[in-house]
Design a protein around this motif. Structure first.
Motif, PDB file in Angstrom:
ATOM      1  N   ASN A 276     -14.475  -5.433   1.436  1.00 49.01           N
ATOM      2  CA  ASN A 276     -13.338  -5.737   0.560  1.00 49.01           C
ATOM      3  C   ASN A 276     -12.998  -4.559  -0.339  1.00 49.01           C
ATOM      4  N   LEU A 277     -14.026  -3.850  -0.811  1.00 46.23           N
ATOM      5  CA  LEU A 277     -13.790  -2.710  -1.689  1.00 46.23           C
ATOM      6  C   LEU A 277     -13.121  -1.569  -0.935  1.00 46.23           C
ATOM      7  N   GLU A 278     -13.499  -1.353   0.318  1.00 43.56           N
ATOM      8  CA  GLU A 278     -12.852  -0.322   1.135  1.00 43.56           C
ATOM      9  C   GLU A 278     -11.381  -0.647   1.361  1.00 43.56           C
ATOM     10  N   GLN A 279     -11.101  -1.916   1.601  1.00 38.76           N
ATOM     11  CA  GLN A 279      -9.712  -2.320   1.775  1.00 38.76           C
ATOM     12  C   GLN A 279      -8.916  -2.133   0.477  1.00 38.76           C
ATOM     13  N   ALA A 280      -9.567  -2.381  -0.648  1.00 39.42           N
ATOM     14  CA  ALA A 280      -8.897  -2.199  -1.935  1.00 39.42           C
ATOM     15  C   ALA A 280      -8.542  -0.740  -2.173  1.00 39.42           C
ATOM     16  N   GLU A 281      -9.427   0.159  -1.789  1.00 41.97           N
ATOM     17  CA  GLU A 281      -9.148   1.587  -1.949  1.00 41.97           C
ATOM     18  C   GLU A 281      -7.965   2.031  -1.111  1.00 41.97           C
ATOM     19  N   GLU A 282      -7.826   1.405   0.049  1.00 42.62           N
ATOM     20  CA  GLU A 282      -6.748   1.796   0.950  1.00 42.62           C
ATOM     21  C   GLU A 282      -5.421   1.141   0.600  1.00 42.62           C
ATOM     22  N   THR A 283      -5.448   0.123  -0.259  1.00 50.69           N
ATOM     23  CA  THR A 283      -4.218  -0.581  -0.632  1.00 50.69           C
ATOM     24  C   THR A 283      -3.374   0.288  -1.555  1.00 50.69           C
ATOM     25  N   LYS A 284      -2.098   0.377  -1.266  1.00 48.21           N
ATOM     26  CA  LYS A 284      -1.177   1.162  -2.084  1.00 48.21           C
ATOM     27  C   LYS A 284      -0.644   0.301  -3.232  1.00 48.21           C
ATOM     28  N   SER A 285      -0.281   0.971  -4.313  1.00 49.45           N
ATOM     29  CA  SER A 285       0.220   0.246  -5.490  1.00 49.45           C
ATOM     30  C   SER A 285       1.536  -0.464  -5.207  1.00 49.45           C
ATOM     31  N   SER A 286       2.260   0.010  -4.184  1.00 46.96           N
ATOM     32  CA  SER A 286       3.543  -0.607  -3.844  1.00 46.96           C
ATOM     33  C   SER A 286       3.383  -1.854  -2.987  1.00 46.96           C
ATOM     34  N   ASP A 287       2.172  -2.107  -2.495  1.00 49.72           N
ATOM     35  CA  ASP A 287       1.949  -3.295  -1.678  1.00 49.72           C
ATOM     36  C   ASP A 287       2.106  -4.561  -2.513  1.00 49.72           C
ATOM     37  N   ARG A 288       2.189  -5.689  -1.817  1.00 47.12           N
ATOM     38  CA  ARG A 288       2.461  -6.961  -2.482  1.00 47.12           C
ATOM     39  C   ARG A 288       1.416  -7.298  -3.539  1.00 47.12           C
ATOM     40  N   HIS A 289       0.155  -7.086  -3.216  1.00 47.05           N
ATOM     41  CA  HIS A 289      -0.933  -7.381  -4.158  1.00 47.05           C
ATOM     42  C   HIS A 289      -1.547  -6.107  -4.736  1.00 47.05           C
ATOM     43  N   GLY A 290      -0.793  -5.038  -4.710  1.00 47.74           N
ATOM     44  CA  GLY A 290      -1.336  -3.766  -5.185  1.00 47.74           C
ATOM     45  C   GLY A 290      -1.683  -3.769  -6.659  1.00 47.74           C
ATOM     46  N   ASN A 291      -0.982  -4.567  -7.457  1.00 49.30           N
ATOM     47  CA  ASN A 291      -1.222  -4.579  -8.909  1.00 49.30           C
ATOM     48  C   ASN A 291      -2.478  -5.350  -9.306  1.00 49.30           C
ATOM     49  N   VAL A 292      -2.971  -6.186  -8.388  1.00 52.64           N
ATOM     50  CA  VAL A 292      -4.147  -6.998  -8.718  1.00 52.64           C
ATOM     51  C   VAL A 292      -5.220  -6.859  -7.646  1.00 52.64           C
ATOM     52  N   VAL A 293      -5.211  -5.749  -6.939  1.00 46.97           N
ATOM     53  CA  VAL A 293      -6.112  -5.606  -5.793  1.00 46.97           C
ATOM     54  C   VAL A 293      -7.576  -5.624  -6.219  1.00 46.97           C
ATOM     55  N   PHE A 294      -7.893  -5.021  -7.369  1.00 44.71           N
ATOM     56  CA  PHE A 294      -9.289  -4.997  -7.814  1.00 44.71           C
ATOM     57  C   PHE A 294      -9.711  -6.351  -8.385  1.00 44.71           C
ATOM     58  N   ALA A 295      -8.789  -7.031  -9.015  1.00 48.38           N
ATOM     59  CA  ALA A 295      -9.086  -8.398  -9.456  1.00 48.38           C
ATOM     60  C   ALA A 295      -9.346  -9.295  -8.254  1.00 48.38           C
ATOM     61  N   ASN A 296      -8.586  -9.075  -7.197  1.00 52.92           N
ATOM     62  CA  ASN A 296      -8.808  -9.858  -5.975  1.00 52.92           C
ATOM     63  C   ASN A 296     -10.161  -9.527  -5.346  1.00 52.92           C
ATOM     64  N   SER A 297     -10.559  -8.253  -5.404  1.00 52.27           N
ATOM     65  CA  SER A 297     -11.862  -7.859  -4.854  1.00 52.27           C
ATOM     66  C   SER A 297     -12.990  -8.537  -5.616  1.00 52.27           C
TER      67      SER A 297
END
Length: 750
Positions: free
Chosen positions: A227-248
């Protein structure tokens, strides 16, 4: 007299003494007669009781014989019971000894079965059966078994059996540990669960739970890293980019909760209740490790430390055109993710607490298991994720405070005027400021951290009572410019310049009136904000009673700031009244003394059509007040009318005392007063009649037919009327009537 109760009649020599002695003898005779009558009255009742007793005496002999017979039966039964109970105790003792003997025989037979069965089970790798034999062996008392067997050969065989079983125990523990570790290494879940069941049979509960927890921790770590690797690869412009670490972080908690729910029945079945604490402590260690990695990456990618430093540099520094301020908009998304993280963490910790408390319910008092409070301290209070989130919440409070104050002051700088649906002009900054405050406080409330909410409520109250108040107070201190006024043009953008009016003064008047409206709306918004937050706190299931009491105290402190704006508003309305209205009305009021109130009937009839005072006064008063009715809110306009009314009554009372009246003049004054009260009552929703109480009483006094009529209204005869005038003032008012004699006035007993 010879004694206290005996008389010596021979010693009596006077008629008075003889009469006195005769009276005493007569009284004593009367008492004796009364006592005899009383005794004779009870004779019938006493005779009846004596007859009853004679009838009972004949039955007492039978009762005595029955009682002796019953006593002998009870004694015989008691002796028999003693003999039977002694035999029962003896039988019970024999039974217990037989049971103990049978148990010991069974233990010996079980021991022989364990010796024979454990080796066969080990040879065939039936480790469950071998563990069952070892478990039975461990439950036996070797010393008691040795005492039972006296023959040396049997003792030797017994010792050999214990040696064999002890060796088998050591061998089985070694095999189970090795097999369990091998199963974990290759990821064979069936084998892991198989050997996990064997540990409690060997008395290795703690070792089994620790090994199993490490196995589950490895699974948690694997999922968390993905999950953490996926979070690193997520861009800020993605749908959940603003809360990606909270989701992790949320997925980490959900994985742990899912594993706990899945394996708790398995653990309780084979290890018994009260063992989940050991498993959860091991899992929480892995949770702290993984959450630290997530939060470290969060702080790095979001630039938390850099933003915090920028905020700390700007806190306490007044903004100016030469100072570059950190843009609070850069904090908005970050603050939202922090509160989301904390709310998920609080939910997870609450889940752990419920699991521990639920696990405690199945434990008996005799079980020697770890202290629940100590486990809760390690799991929640002293856990790494909890300490880390507390640190992050500390950062959040500083940044949220900066965001709230800086954004609110920006709204103040971008302020513009707009009319509401009723035409009253308000300022945009009021709604903007309270929207920002509400946003920040509600965001802190969503974190479910009571300390964060209380901190933001305190910061909100401090901002409103200092910076925001200063902005409004500055405008009030500037005052309302005097001069000719045409406010209808001011608020339509058409500046009407009078003799002493300029565009600047018209703009200043507009700002002053808008500020009054802003003060009223601000006070109302604080009350509304408190009510809305109270409702949200009541609906929040994550807040306990203690937390709600703490929040209630902070909300009360916030509510108290509304009084600051009410006081400023009252001062501003009073200033407006004194500077813009009263100076224009005072000359008209002072003109009251120049009007004759010692009038004839012709003059009275003429005044019916051409009023000399009140119509002109009401016309001028209406012209002044109506110019403020549109620009001011309804409440502020009513407040202004209230202040004006108070000052009018004060000024009018002063000039009335200087005039003289006859009966018709008093009637004319009463008509004028009623007209004025009627006009002011019609233009406001507030009650203003009580402000005319003194003047109304003055009019009542002036309209008396004669001086003595005052006693119908004064004192005990006044009924519900409460006199606002003192006796001296009453005499002074009565003295204004030229047809009242001063001697009659002075004779009044008031």
């Amino acid at each position: 007299m010879a004694a206290d109760n005996e008389l010596d009649v021979f010693s009596l020599t006077k008629i008075s003494e003889i009469e006195e002695a005769y009276g005493q003898i007569h009284l004593k005779e009367q008492q004796l007669n009364n006592e005899l009558d009383s005794i004779l009255e009870d004779q019938t009742r006493l005779d009846a009781k004596m007859n009853t007793l004679q009838n009972v005496v004949s039955s007492l002999g039978l009762v005595m014989r029955d009682a002796n017979h019953l006593y002998s039966m009870i004694s015989h039964t008691s002796n028999l019971a003693e003999k039977v109970s002694s035999k029962v105790r003896l039988l019970d003792l024999v039974k217990n000894r037989v049971q103990e003997t049978m148990k010991q025989v069974d233990d010996i037979l079980d021991l022989k079965a364990c010796v024979n069965g454990v080796q066969n089970a080990l040879d065939t790798e039936n480790y469950e059966q071998a563990a069952a034999h070892i478990h039975r062996y461990l439950s036996l008392d070797e010393n008691i078994l040795r005492q039972l067997i006296g023959d040396s050969k049997e003792v030797s065989d017994l010792s050999g059996a214990f040696v064999l079983l002890h060796e088998a125990e050591i061998k089985l523990k070694q095999v189970v540990n090795e097999k369990f570790d091998a199963a974990i290494k290759i990821g064979d879940r069936n084998a892991v669960e198989r050997f996990f069941k064997i540990f409690p049979l060997l008395g290795q509960h703690q070792i089994g739970l620790e090994k199993y927890a490490k196995y589950l921790s490895a699974k948690i770590a694997l999922l968390s890293q993905k999950n953490l690797e996926q979070a690193e690869e997520t861009k800020s412009s993605d749908r959940h980019g603003n809360v990606v670490f909270a989701n992790s972080l949320t997925m980490l908690f959900e994985n742990i909760a899912r594993i706990v729910e899945e394996h708790q029945p398995f653990v309780e079945t084979f290890y018994g209740p009260g063992r989940m604490g050991t498993l959860l402590l091991e899992l929480q260690t892995e949770c702290d490790k993984q959450s630290t990695q997530i939060l470290d990456m969060f702080e790095k990618h979001r630039g938390v430390r850099e933003k915090l430093k920028s905020v700390e540099r700007n806190i306490g520094v007044k903004s100016s055109s030469t100072t570059e301020r950190y843009d609070p908009r850069d904090l908005d998304i970050l603050l939202g993710e922090i509160v989301l993280m904390n709310s998920r963490t609080e939910l997870y910790l609450h889940f752990l607490e419920n699991k521990i408390m639920g696990d405690k319910e199945g434990i008996s008092e005799d079980d020697a298991l770890p202290d629940t409070k100590g486990i809760l301290d390690k799991l929640i209070t002293n856990s790494g994720v909890n300490r880390r989130m507390q640190e992050l919440i500390g950062y959040y409070i500083k940044m949220e405070e900066y965001f709230m104050k800086e954004t609110a002051m920006k709204a103040v700088r971008m302020d513009y005027c707009e009319a509401d649906q009723n035409g009253a002009v308000t300022s945009s900054m009021v709604d903007d400021v309270f929207f920002i405050i509400q946003k920040s406080v509600r965001r802190s409330l969503s974190s479910t951290c009571v300390d964060a909410v209380c901190a933001m409520l305190n910061h909100a109250g401090a901002f409103l009572s200092s910076d925001y108040r200063d902005v409004l107070n500055t405008e009030i201190k500037s005052g309302f410019p005097t001069g000719s006024i045409d406010l209808s043009g001011v608020f339509q953008g058409k500046i009407q310049v009078g003799l002493s009016s300029t565009a600047e003064s018209d703009a200043a008047r507009k700002v002053f009136l808008v500020t009054l409206n802003n003060l009223e709306v601000s006070s109302e918004n604080i009350q509304k904000l408190k009510k809305d937050l109270e409702i949200e706190c009541e609906r929040n299931p994550n807040l306990g009673d203690a937390a709600k009491l703490k929040l209630e105290s902070c909300l009360s402190d916030l509510f108290s700031t509304s009084e600051i704006f009410k006081e400023l508003l009252q001062g501003g309305v009073y200033q407006l009244c004194n500077s813009a209205i009263l100076p224009r009305l005072k000359p008209i009021i002072d003109g009251f003394t120049s009007i004759n109130h010692n009038i004839t009937e012709e003059e009275f009839a003429y005044f019916e059509v051409n009023d000399p005072f009140v119509q002109n006064f009401i016309t001028n008063l209406d012209a002044v007040l109506s110019s403020f009715k549109g620009p001011l809110t309804a409440s502020n306009y009513d407040s202004l009318v209230s202040f004006v009314t108070t000052d009018i009554t004060t000024q009018l009372e002063k000039v009335v005392i200087k005039a003289n009246f006859n009966r018709l003049g008093a009637l004319q004054f009463d008509k004028e007063l009623r007209s004025l009260v009627g006009y002011l009552t019609a233009i406001t929703q507030w009650t203003i009649r009580d402000k005319f109480a003194r003047l109304t009483q003055v009019s009542t006094l002036l309209n008396l037919e004669k001086v003595s009529e005052i006693m119908d209204y004064w004192g005990a005869n006044s009924g519900p009327l409460t006199w606002r005038l003192t006796p001296a003032e009453v005499r002074q008012v009565l003295g204004l009537r030229i047809d009242f004699r001063s001697e009659d006035i002075n004779r009044l007993k008031l």
